[in-house]
Scaffold this motif. Sequence first.
Motif, short mmCIF file in Angstrom:
data_model
loop_
_atom_site.label_atom_id
_atom_site.label_comp_id
_atom_site.label_asym_id
_atom_site.label_seq_id
_atom_site.Cartn_x
_atom_site.Cartn_y
_atom_site.Cartn_z
N ALA A 61 32.52 73.06 61.56
CA ALA A 61 31.49 72.40 61.94
C ALA A 61 31.54 71.08 61.55
N MET A 62 32.68 70.27 61.16
CA MET A 62 32.69 68.99 60.88
C MET A 62 32.32 67.98 61.95
N ASN A 63 31.32 67.03 61.55
CA ASN A 63 30.70 66.04 62.26
C ASN A 63 29.98 66.89 63.66
N TYR A 64 29.43 67.83 63.45
CA TYR A 64 28.40 68.36 64.44
C TYR A 64 27.33 67.72 64.46
N VAL A 65 26.88 66.81 65.24
CA VAL A 65 25.55 66.03 65.24
C VAL A 65 24.42 66.20 66.06
N SER A 66 24.83 66.93 67.37
CA SER A 66 24.00 67.18 68.28
C SER A 66 24.20 68.32 69.40
N HIS A 67 23.30 68.72 70.11
CA HIS A 67 23.38 69.50 71.30
C HIS A 67 23.32 68.55 72.70
N GLU A 68 24.10 68.72 73.51
CA GLU A 68 23.76 67.82 74.84
C GLU A 68 23.08 68.62 75.99
N ARG A 69 21.69 68.46 76.13
CA ARG A 69 21.10 69.23 77.17
C ARG A 69 21.34 68.82 78.65
N GLU A 70 22.14 69.39 79.27
CA GLU A 70 22.56 69.43 80.73
C GLU A 70 22.49 70.51 81.53
N LEU A 71 23.13 70.76 82.70
CA LEU A 71 22.91 71.90 83.50
C LEU A 71 23.73 72.99 82.74
N SER A 72 25.39 72.76 82.42
CA SER A 72 25.90 73.73 81.79
C SER A 72 25.48 74.31 80.69
N PHE A 73 25.13 73.34 79.78
CA PHE A 73 24.49 74.10 78.30
C PHE A 73 23.20 74.67 78.83
N ASP A 74 22.38 74.69 79.57
CA ASP A 74 21.09 75.15 79.79
C ASP A 74 21.35 76.60 80.21
N LEU A 75 22.56 76.78 81.43
CA LEU A 75 22.77 78.00 81.89
C LEU A 75 23.36 78.68 80.84
N PHE A 76 24.31 78.29 80.22
CA PHE A 76 24.99 79.07 79.29
C PHE A 76 24.30 79.91 78.37
N PHE A 77 23.01 79.12 77.75
CA PHE A 77 22.01 79.59 76.68
C PHE A 77 20.68 80.00 77.55
N HIS A 78 20.98 80.45 78.73
CA HIS A 78 19.74 80.69 79.73
C HIS A 78 18.78 81.75 79.15
N ASP A 79 19.27 82.75 78.60
CA ASP A 79 18.38 84.10 78.07
C ASP A 79 17.45 83.46 77.00
#
Length: 387
Positions: free
Chosen positions: A20-38
Motif C-alpha cells: 500500500a506504499m504511496n496509496y493517496v487517492s481513489h479516482e472516481r470514473e466509469l470503471s471504478f464506479d462500475l466495479f464497486f457498483h453494489d
Amino acid sequence: MQLNSYDEWSPLKEVILGSAMNYVSHERELSFDLFFHDNIANDNGVASRSEWYYPRLSARGKAVSAGSGRKPIKQRYVDELNEDLEGIAKALESLSVTVLRPLDVHATTSHVQTPAWESSVVPPLNVRDNTLIVGDEIIETPPMIRSRYFETQFLTPVFQSYFAQGARWTVMPRPLMTDASFDLSYARTANIGGPTEPIEKPQPSAYDVGFEMMFDAAQCLRLGRDIVVNISTANHAMACDWLERHLEGRFRIHRVHRLSDSHIDSMVLALRPGTLLVRSDKVAEQLPEPLRAWDRIIPPAPGGNNFPQYEDDDLILTSPFIDLNVLSVNPETVLVNEACPELMRTLERRGFTVVPVRHRHRRLFGGGFHCFTLDTVREGGPEDYLG
C-alpha cells in the motif's frame, strides 16, 4: 519454490502479500464506479453518502464530469493500513509461510496513459484480483479498473522467479477500456440500486471496439481441477470463454451468475474439502449442485462494532461482509480479522484453529485477507472434489 496452487485450503507454503506504499487517492470514473457498483450504489446504508455518478470521459480520456476526479485518502488510514500489512506478514511467517512482496509504487508515479484514456495509479494491494494461479500457471487477467491497468507489472520480479523455475506465465488479452467496452446491464438492472445519471450513450472514442474481456481472478473459486466462476456481465462471460478454451482438458469451469457484481470471495470460500464459509443459504443454493451438498458455515451478521467509524467524506468500498474474506493456511487453520470475535467463535465451534490478525480499514481499501494475498505455493494438487 516451484509454483503450485490448485485450491484455497491446502497447506500454504508461499504467498504474495500486497503493498500500500504511496496509496493517496481513489479516482472516481466509469470503471471504478462500475466495479464497486453494489456498495457505492447502495451507500452501505449510510444515507449521507449519495455521491454515485458516472463521470464522462472526453475524447482524450480526461474526466470531465463536475463530480469526477481523485478522491484523497487520509494519510492516517494509509499509515495504519501499512502497519496492518506488516502484521499480516508476521502472522504468516509465524506459521512457516514464506511471504513475498511486489514492487512498491514510487511516489513519482502518479498516473498512467494509454491511447484511449489516462488515470491515476494505485498500489498493488489487492493482488488476488488481477492474477489467477492455476496449478503451475500464472494467468494475468484483463483488469476492470483503469487505474489498475498495469498493476501486475509490480509483481514482475516474483513472476520472473517462478518462470525461471518452470512455471507457465500467460497474459489474457488486454482491453482498450473505452466507455463502450463496458457492459452496463448489471448496473442498470441489479436490484441493489442504480446510477443517478444512467449512461445511455457512452462517450464515443476512436478506439471503440464494443464489449471486451474484463475480469478479475477473484471471481474464481478454485477447487482442485474445478473452478467456479461468477459471471455478471458480458465482459465477464467473454473472459470466461477464453478461460474455458485455454484450460480445456486441464480444468473444468462452472459458471454461476450474479452472485455479486464481480468478486466471489466475500460471498463464499472453501475452507477445506466439504466445508464452505458462505454468506447465506441463498448464495449457497446458486452454486453448482455438488457444492450445495457441502457443509455450510454461515457467519453471524456483522455489527457496527466490527468496524471503525468513518467521516462522511470517507468512501466506503465494501459491504459489511468483507470479513468473510478470510485466508486459509491449511485445512484446519484460518486467518481472521481480530475485530470479528463472533466469526472467530463460529469457526472455532466447527473445529478450526483461528489466528486473529488486525486489519482495520478493509472497507476503505476494498479487500480482506484473501484479497490482499495471492497464494502461489500450496501442497495440494488437481484433485477431483466435485465428482
